[in-house]
Motif scaffolding. Structure first.
Motif, short mmCIF file in Angstrom:
data_model
loop_
_atom_site.label_atom_id
_atom_site.label_comp_id
_atom_site.label_asym_id
_atom_site.label_seq_id
_atom_site.Cartn_x
_atom_site.Cartn_y
_atom_site.Cartn_z
N ARG A 136 -73.57 11.01 -17.06
CA ARG A 136 -74.00 10.99 -15.66
C ARG A 136 -75.41 11.57 -15.53
O ARG A 136 -76.27 11.01 -14.83
N SER A 140 -78.53 9.68 -14.42
CA SER A 140 -79.30 10.17 -13.29
C SER A 140 -80.77 10.26 -13.64
O SER A 140 -81.65 9.85 -12.85
N ARG A 144 -83.42 8.06 -11.95
CA ARG A 144 -84.55 8.67 -11.26
C ARG A 144 -85.87 8.07 -11.76
O ARG A 144 -86.76 7.78 -10.98
N ASP A 174 -88.32 12.58 -5.83
CA ASP A 174 -87.32 13.62 -5.57
C ASP A 174 -86.93 13.64 -4.11
O ASP A 174 -85.74 13.75 -3.76
N LEU A 177 -84.67 10.62 -3.38
CA LEU A 177 -83.31 10.78 -3.92
C LEU A 177 -82.54 11.84 -3.16
O LEU A 177 -81.34 11.70 -2.93
N ASP A 178 -83.21 12.93 -2.76
CA ASP A 178 -82.53 13.96 -1.97
C ASP A 178 -82.06 13.40 -0.64
O ASP A 178 -80.95 13.69 -0.20
N GLU A 181 -79.02 11.21 -1.35
CA GLU A 181 -77.81 12.02 -1.61
C GLU A 181 -77.30 12.63 -0.32
O GLU A 181 -76.09 12.69 -0.07
N GLN A 184 -75.47 10.04 1.65
CA GLN A 184 -74.16 9.75 1.06
C GLN A 184 -73.18 10.87 1.39
O GLN A 184 -72.02 10.62 1.64
N ALA A 185 -73.63 12.11 1.38
CA ALA A 185 -72.77 13.25 1.70
C ALA A 185 -72.30 13.16 3.14
O ALA A 185 -71.14 13.41 3.47
#
Length: 192
Positions: A136, A140, A144, A174, A177-178, A181, A184-185
């Motif tokens: 993973r 990742s 990235r 970054d 991607l943050d 994420e 998605q959370a």
């Protein structure tokens, strides 16, 4: 005439016996038969009877000895049978004890194998988790890098400004991607 009849009787030959006299022997026959019988009885008593008693006593002692031997043999056979039954009972008890020990040992082996299998499964599971985590992270990092390159290229075209600078490119990737994420959370929290 009386004299004449006695004389006639004496002169006449011996009369034929009649009635019970037919069954009784004459007196001289009885005497001589008794003498011969006494001689035979004396010989029998002195010679034959002791030998016969000796033979009978010998046979009786042989029979008694045979009976004693048979009783002794029967006693020994009974003792041997009792000993054999005792040995058989001991063998059965030993066999039962061995079976119980084998069962206990089998149960212990099964428990030990279950523990080892459980430990092995945990070890395999942990190894798989580590491998998955490593895969993973590698994915990742690779993602990235690829997404960063694509995003940078896309952003450069949209903004019209070059993002070739690696520090700037890294910050943009970054941040992207943050944000991804975080979105998605938020989506997974709404589903729960």
């Amino acid at each position: 005439m009386v004299a004449h009849s006695s004389a006639a009787r004496a002169a006449a030959p011996a009369e034929e016996p009649q009635g019970i006299e037919l069954f009784l022997p004459a007196g001289y026959d009885i005497f001589w038969s008794a003498v011969v019988m006494a001689i035979i009885a004396a010989v029998f008593y002195k010679l034959v009877l002791p030998r016969m008693n000796a033979v009978l006593d010998e046979r009786a002692s042989l029979i008694e000895g045979g009976i004693a031997k048979a009783e002794e043999a029967q006693k020994q056979a009974d003792e041997a049978l009792a000993q054999q039954q005792q040995l058989l009972a001991e063998a059965r008890a030993d066999a039962a004890q061995v079976r119980e020990e084998a069962r206990a040992e089998g149960t212990a082996i099964i428990k030990d194998l279950k523990v080892k299998a459980s430990e092995e499964a945990e070890r395999i599971t942990e190894t798989a988790r580590r491998q998955i985590e490593a895969d993973r992270q590698a994915a990742s990092v690779s993602l990235r890098t690829e997404v960063g390159a694509l995003a940078t290229g896309l952003a450069s075209k949209i903004v019209g400004e070059s993002l070739e600078d690696s520090a700037r490119q890294s910050r943009v990737v970054d941040r992207f991607l943050d944000e991804l994420e975080a979105s998605q959370a938020v989506a997974s929290n709404k589903e729960a």
